[in-house]
Design an enzyme around this catalytic site. Sequence first.
Site, PDB file in Angstrom:
ATOM      1  N   HIS A   1      -6.060  -0.893   4.276  1.00  0.00           N
ATOM      2  CA  HIS A   1      -5.440  -0.204   3.133  1.00  0.00           C
ATOM      3  C   HIS A   1      -6.336   0.902   2.572  1.00  0.00           C
ATOM      4  O   HIS A   1      -7.563   0.734   2.516  1.00  0.00           O
ATOM      5  CB  HIS A   1      -5.169  -1.201   2.002  1.00  0.00           C
ATOM      6  CG  HIS A   1      -4.182  -2.271   2.352  1.00  0.00           C
ATOM      7  ND1 HIS A   1      -4.555  -3.522   2.760  1.00  0.00           N
ATOM      8  CD2 HIS A   1      -2.827  -2.275   2.357  1.00  0.00           C
ATOM      9  CE1 HIS A   1      -3.482  -4.259   2.981  1.00  0.00           C
ATOM     10  NE2 HIS A   1      -2.413  -3.526   2.749  1.00  0.00           N
TER      11      HIS A   1
ATOM     12  N   GLY B   1      -1.199  -0.505   5.757  1.00  0.00           N
ATOM     13  CA  GLY B   1      -2.223   0.522   5.862  1.00  0.00           C
ATOM     14  C   GLY B   1      -1.792   1.675   6.755  1.00  0.00           C
ATOM     15  O   GLY B   1      -2.556   2.142   7.592  1.00  0.00           O
TER      16      GLY B   1
ATOM     17  N   ASP C   1       5.996  -5.868  -2.668  1.00  0.00           N
ATOM     18  CA  ASP C   1       4.848  -5.730  -1.769  1.00  0.00           C
ATOM     19  C   ASP C   1       3.706  -6.632  -2.256  1.00  0.00           C
ATOM     20  O   ASP C   1       3.410  -6.662  -3.458  1.00  0.00           O
ATOM     21  CB  ASP C   1       4.413  -4.250  -1.784  1.00  0.00           C
ATOM     22  CG  ASP C   1       3.422  -3.916  -0.698  1.00  0.00           C
ATOM     23  OD1 ASP C   1       3.416  -4.597   0.345  1.00  0.00           O
ATOM     24  OD2 ASP C   1       2.644  -2.952  -0.885  1.00  0.00           O
TER      25      ASP C   1
ATOM     26  N   ASN D   1       3.997   0.337   6.314  1.00  0.00           N
ATOM     27  CA  ASN D   1       3.763   0.487   4.880  1.00  0.00           C
ATOM     28  C   ASN D   1       2.935   1.731   4.605  1.00  0.00           C
ATOM     29  O   ASN D   1       1.894   1.931   5.247  1.00  0.00           O
ATOM     30  CB  ASN D   1       2.983  -0.721   4.347  1.00  0.00           C
ATOM     31  CG  ASN D   1       3.844  -1.953   4.218  1.00  0.00           C
ATOM     32  OD1 ASN D   1       4.956  -2.013   4.722  1.00  0.00           O
ATOM     33  ND2 ASN D   1       3.320  -2.955   3.533  1.00  0.00           N
ATOM     34  N   VAL D   2       3.394   2.513   3.641  1.00  0.00           N
ATOM     35  CA  VAL D   2       2.652   3.720   3.274  1.00  0.00           C
ATOM     36  C   VAL D   2       2.582   3.818   1.756  1.00  0.00           C
ATOM     37  O   VAL D   2       3.617   3.894   1.090  1.00  0.00           O
ATOM     38  CB  VAL D   2       3.367   5.007   3.774  1.00  0.00           C
ATOM     39  CG1 VAL D   2       2.434   6.197   3.658  1.00  0.00           C
ATOM     40  CG2 VAL D   2       3.848   4.856   5.184  1.00  0.00           C
ATOM     41  N   ALA D   3       1.374   3.825   1.238  1.00  0.00           N
ATOM     42  CA  ALA D   3       1.188   3.994  -0.204  1.00  0.00           C
ATOM     43  C   ALA D   3       0.294   5.207  -0.482  1.00  0.00           C
ATOM     44  O   ALA D   3       0.743   6.216  -1.028  1.00  0.00           O
ATOM     45  CB  ALA D   3       0.585   2.733  -0.815  1.00  0.00           C
TER      46      ALA D   3
HETATM   47  P1  13P Z   1      -1.911   2.448   2.521  1.00  0.00           P
HETATM   48  O1  13P Z   1      -2.168   2.726   1.082  1.00  0.00           O
HETATM   49  O2  13P Z   1      -3.153   2.479   3.338  1.00  0.00           O
HETATM   50  O3  13P Z   1      -0.825   3.299   3.082  1.00  0.00           O
HETATM   51  O4  13P Z   1      -1.409   0.935   2.620  1.00  0.00           O
HETATM   52  C1  13P Z   1      -0.184   0.615   2.044  1.00  0.00           C
HETATM   53  C2  13P Z   1       0.192  -0.789   2.271  1.00  0.00           C
HETATM   54  O5  13P Z   1      -0.083  -1.367   3.296  1.00  0.00           O
HETATM   55  C3  13P Z   1       0.953  -1.447   1.210  1.00  0.00           C
HETATM   56  O6  13P Z   1       1.198  -2.783   1.464  1.00  0.00           O
END
Ligand code: 13P
Length: 294
Positions: free
Chosen positions: A178, A209, A82, A230-232
């Site tokens: 993000h 994000g 990523d 994408n989820v972080a």
């Molecule tokens: P979030 O942390 O907002 O989910 O974003 C994750 C992301 O886009 C990683 O590339």
Amino acid sequence: MLVSMKAILDDAHKHNYGVMAMNSINMEMVRGGILSAASENSPIIIQFGPGQMKKHAHKEEMLPLIQQLAKRVHIPVALNLDHGMDFETIVDCINSGFTNVMFDGSSLSYEDNLTKTEIICNLAHAKGCSVEAELGHVGQALSEDDQNTDLYTDPAKALEFVQYTNVDALAVAIGTAHGNYPKGKIPRLDFDRLKELKATLDMPLVLHGGSGAGEENLRKAVALGINKINVATDAFEAAKKALLHAYDNDPSLDYLQLSMETEKGIANFVKQFVHVIGSAGRCSFTPFDFEVHE
Ligand code: 13P
């Protein structure tokens, strides 16, 4: 099975669904993610970035874990770098067995992003690894970059970009950012722009994000052509909450038990998410549809 991210996203593009790409930094997240996706017959993408790799999720330890788990399940799993920024890290990940690398040139000039993305595509494709790039810029929720339309992806520029670079998936800026949004805020997405991007590019599109973006937004974004989300932040929060909740309920739990509860929390989070974005139940295809990475 471990496959290229392109294989997963081409199927999602063809059949109009979204695939979760979860930033994962340890065994509990990787196992909770892959096994939960498998139980829902959903593909999944495991990813981590250079910073996460440096601090904790060392690729030398993470790779064998992901490869072993991917071998055990019937669903396609991809491993993505990523937000790769520098050449050395990206080449190292390609050579180590990542099945996709993201080159994030979104803070560079358009010309630099274009030429660097093309070089990386040539290198990665020669090794059977696919590439995600970003045009426009998905910034930070805290700085309210989501509302800055100057950062959004321009469809005509994007067409020129993908035709020149031959990139496999494109991250687009349409109103997400993000990290955590200010309390109570759900971002407003530019769905007209997304529609135009999909019609113009006709390829897998990526939404960065995904945390806090709101279920309704995510469903609509997928319906209009987003294929990777994408989820972080929300995944880390789910892990943390599961651990703290278990501890609050019973402080005598030992670390093994707390780790197991953490994994369960991630599994539940992934289960819910894959249903929202429509990838649950998509894995009725046979392994022979994909070139499997050993
Ligand atoms: P979030 O942390 O907002 O989910 O974003 C994750 C992301 O886009 C990683 O590339």
